[in-house]
Design a protein around this motif. Structure first.
Motif, short mmCIF file in Angstrom:
data_model
loop_
_atom_site.label_atom_id
_atom_site.label_comp_id
_atom_site.label_asym_id
_atom_site.label_seq_id
_atom_site.Cartn_x
_atom_site.Cartn_y
_atom_site.Cartn_z
N MET A 1 -20.43 -47.60 -23.12
CA MET A 1 -21.58 -48.49 -22.98
C MET A 1 -21.28 -49.84 -23.65
O MET A 1 -20.61 -49.91 -24.68
CB MET A 1 -22.82 -47.87 -23.62
N LYS A 2 -21.83 -50.90 -23.08
CA LYS A 2 -21.69 -52.23 -23.65
C LYS A 2 -22.94 -52.55 -24.47
O LYS A 2 -24.05 -52.52 -23.95
CB LYS A 2 -21.53 -53.27 -22.54
N ILE A 3 -22.72 -52.85 -25.75
CA ILE A 3 -23.85 -53.11 -26.66
C ILE A 3 -23.68 -54.48 -27.32
O ILE A 3 -22.67 -54.74 -27.98
CB ILE A 3 -23.94 -52.03 -27.76
N ALA A 4 -24.66 -55.36 -27.09
CA ALA A 4 -24.69 -56.64 -27.80
C ALA A 4 -25.36 -56.40 -29.15
O ALA A 4 -26.50 -55.93 -29.20
CB ALA A 4 -25.46 -57.67 -27.00
N VAL A 5 -24.66 -56.69 -30.23
CA VAL A 5 -25.18 -56.45 -31.58
C VAL A 5 -25.44 -57.79 -32.25
O VAL A 5 -24.51 -58.57 -32.47
CB VAL A 5 -24.20 -55.61 -32.42
N ILE A 6 -26.68 -58.03 -32.55
CA ILE A 6 -27.13 -59.32 -33.09
C ILE A 6 -27.46 -59.12 -34.56
O ILE A 6 -28.40 -58.41 -34.91
CB ILE A 6 -28.35 -59.82 -32.31
N ASN A 7 -26.69 -59.76 -35.43
CA ASN A 7 -26.88 -59.57 -36.87
C ASN A 7 -26.06 -60.62 -37.61
O ASN A 7 -25.30 -61.38 -36.99
CB ASN A 7 -26.44 -58.16 -37.29
N ASP A 8 -26.21 -60.66 -38.92
CA ASP A 8 -25.41 -61.61 -39.69
C ASP A 8 -24.00 -61.07 -39.93
O ASP A 8 -23.75 -59.88 -39.82
CB ASP A 8 -26.09 -61.93 -41.03
N LEU A 9 -23.11 -61.98 -40.26
CA LEU A 9 -21.74 -61.63 -40.63
C LEU A 9 -21.55 -61.99 -42.09
O LEU A 9 -21.57 -63.16 -42.47
CB LEU A 9 -20.73 -62.40 -39.77
N SER A 10 -21.42 -60.96 -42.94
CA SER A 10 -21.22 -61.16 -44.37
C SER A 10 -19.78 -60.81 -44.74
O SER A 10 -19.31 -59.71 -44.45
CB SER A 10 -22.19 -60.30 -45.19
N GLY A 11 -19.11 -61.75 -45.39
CA GLY A 11 -17.71 -61.53 -45.73
C GLY A 11 -17.51 -60.46 -46.78
O GLY A 11 -16.50 -59.76 -46.79
N MET A 12 -18.46 -60.32 -47.71
CA MET A 12 -18.40 -59.29 -48.75
C MET A 12 -19.67 -58.45 -48.72
O MET A 12 -20.76 -58.98 -48.53
CB MET A 12 -18.24 -59.92 -50.14
N GLY A 13 -19.51 -57.15 -48.92
CA GLY A 13 -20.65 -56.24 -48.91
C GLY A 13 -20.77 -55.60 -47.54
O GLY A 13 -21.28 -56.21 -46.61
N ARG A 14 -20.27 -54.39 -47.41
CA ARG A 14 -20.25 -53.74 -46.09
C ARG A 14 -21.68 -53.60 -45.56
O ARG A 14 -22.44 -52.75 -46.00
CB ARG A 14 -19.62 -52.35 -46.20
N CYS A 15 -22.02 -54.40 -44.57
CA CYS A 15 -23.36 -54.38 -44.00
C CYS A 15 -23.35 -55.13 -42.68
O CYS A 15 -22.33 -55.71 -42.28
CB CYS A 15 -24.39 -55.01 -44.96
N SER A 16 -24.47 -55.11 -42.00
CA SER A 16 -24.68 -55.91 -40.79
C SER A 16 -23.54 -55.70 -39.80
O SER A 16 -23.20 -54.57 -39.49
CB SER A 16 -24.85 -57.38 -41.18
N LEU A 17 -22.92 -56.79 -39.31
CA LEU A 17 -21.90 -56.65 -38.27
C LEU A 17 -20.67 -55.88 -38.73
O LEU A 17 -20.08 -55.11 -37.95
CB LEU A 17 -21.48 -58.03 -37.75
N THR A 18 -20.28 -56.06 -39.99
CA THR A 18 -19.07 -55.37 -40.44
C THR A 18 -19.28 -53.88 -40.56
O THR A 18 -18.30 -53.12 -40.60
CB THR A 18 -18.57 -55.94 -41.79
N ALA A 19 -20.53 -53.43 -40.60
CA ALA A 19 -20.82 -51.99 -40.56
C ALA A 19 -21.03 -51.52 -39.13
O ALA A 19 -20.52 -50.47 -38.73
CB ALA A 19 -22.07 -51.69 -41.41
N SER A 20 -21.77 -52.29 -38.36
CA SER A 20 -22.13 -51.86 -37.00
C SER A 20 -20.93 -51.74 -36.08
O SER A 20 -20.84 -50.81 -35.28
CB SER A 20 -23.14 -52.83 -36.40
N ILE A 21 -20.01 -52.70 -36.16
CA ILE A 21 -18.91 -52.73 -35.19
C ILE A 21 -18.05 -51.47 -35.26
O ILE A 21 -17.84 -50.81 -34.24
CB ILE A 21 -18.07 -54.01 -35.38
N PRO A 22 -17.51 -51.08 -36.44
CA PRO A 22 -16.68 -49.88 -36.46
C PRO A 22 -17.44 -48.60 -36.11
O PRO A 22 -16.89 -47.69 -35.50
CB PRO A 22 -16.13 -49.84 -37.88
N ILE A 23 -18.71 -48.54 -36.49
CA ILE A 23 -19.50 -47.34 -36.20
C ILE A 23 -19.72 -47.19 -34.70
O ILE A 23 -19.50 -46.12 -34.12
CB ILE A 23 -20.84 -47.39 -36.96
N LEU A 24 -20.15 -48.25 -34.05
CA LEU A 24 -20.41 -48.18 -32.62
C LEU A 24 -19.13 -48.01 -31.82
O LEU A 24 -19.10 -47.31 -30.80
CB LEU A 24 -21.17 -49.43 -32.16
N ASN A 25 -18.04 -48.63 -32.29
CA ASN A 25 -16.74 -48.40 -31.64
C ASN A 25 -16.33 -46.94 -31.73
O ASN A 25 -15.86 -46.34 -30.76
CB ASN A 25 -15.67 -49.26 -32.29
N THR A 26 -16.51 -46.34 -32.91
CA THR A 26 -16.16 -44.95 -33.12
C THR A 26 -16.95 -44.03 -32.20
O THR A 26 -16.44 -43.02 -31.70
CB THR A 26 -16.37 -44.54 -34.58
#
Length: 282
Positions: A1-26
């Motif tokens: 499935m193709k999922i557009a994920v709209i969120n902030d990108l934080s360089g430090m602190g695993r959250c938002s896009l840096t959390a969503s991307i690997p989880i949804l990919n997995t």
């Protein structure tokens, strides 16, 4: 499935896009990230930079519209500007495939207060998005804001029985303001000892809750992790009850490991090593 994920990108602190991307990919999905803001650190740190992406957002998603890209799901979290609400709805309406789902994690506040980067206008836009969603995943503060009830009613004085009744009633009120009639109140704790964390869900399946052990207090990004797993599991065809249960067990495992290995709470939980749990669950 193709999922557009709209969120902030934080360089430090695993959250938002840096959390969503690997989880949804997995979980087997293709992620199309849409940054609403770019931060050096998530806002729990003492110092961070914050860059609002709104001036570039229409052009960013406009390219996808011109290319005719279609998404099976649009999943939105943190917004940095009230103008972004209309952009998100436009993306969903113009780039959503037939039957596409809209998932809203209505980020507005925590611990009974609105986030520092928010104002009433931005919260109103988040509420509009929540009303059009197929499912919403607020925390307790956000659930109270959506339902128009007082946060103080839920943080003290509840008996064991009233604790469950009150949160089920709140979840029902949240589901009623959501087009899809499904709501999950995430990360609920009781004042008495903070030993457990709960998720309360209401849908056509009925009401249910999860109860998991709590370790060391609040870690950055656990709400994003929970909402992402729920979204990914639902888009894989799983029932809401199973999706929420998978998310709760995953977060417990990652928090337990992070607590025992002294991971700084602002850095978020060390969740990556637990991604195989999602493959097994899939």
């Amino acid at each position: 499935m193709k999922i557009a994920v709209i969120n902030d990108l934080s360089g430090m602190g695993r959250c938002s896009l840096t959390a969503s991307i690997p989880i949804l990919n997995t979980l087997g999905h293709t992620v199309y990230p849409v940054p609403t803001a770019v931060l050096s650190n998530q806002t729990g740190y003492d110092k961070y930079t914050f860059f609002d992406f709104t001036p570039h957002l229409k052009e960013y998603v406009g390219v996808w519209k011109d290319m005719g890209v279609k998404f099976d799901c649009v999943y939105s979290g943190f917004l940095s500007n009230a103008e972004q609400g209309e952009i998100i709805l436009d993306l969903y309406e113009n780039c959503g495939a037939p039957g596409a789902r809209l998932v809203i994690d209505p980020v507005m506040g925590d611990d009974g207060v609105m986030y520092d980067t928010f104002d009433d206008r931005l919260c109103d836009e988040v509420k509009k998005l929540a009303a059009t969603a197929d499912i919403i995943t607020p925390n307790l503060t956000e659930a109270c804001m959506l339902a128009g009830v007082g946060y103080d009613e839920f943080i003290g004085g509840l008996t064991e029985e009233n604790f469950y009744d009150a949160h089920y009633a709140l979840a029902e009120k949240c589901a009623a303001v959501c087009k899809g009639g499904r709501a999950v109140i995430t990360g609920v704790t009781r004042n008495e000892g903070l030993r457990y964390v709960y998720n309360f869900a209401v849908s056509a399946e009925g009401g249910f809750f999860t109860k998991n052990r709590m370790y060391g207090g609040h870690y950055s990004g656990t709400g994003d992790i929970t909402a992402s797993i729920i979204t990914g599991c639902l888009m894989s065809g799983r029932k809401l009850s199973e999706s929420v249960g998978t998310a709760a067990d995953f977060v417990e495992a990652a928090v337990r490991y992070s607590f025992h290995h002294d991971v700084d709470k602002n850095d978020g939980v060390d969740f990556e090593k637990f991604l195989p749990m999602l493959i097994t669950a899939e």
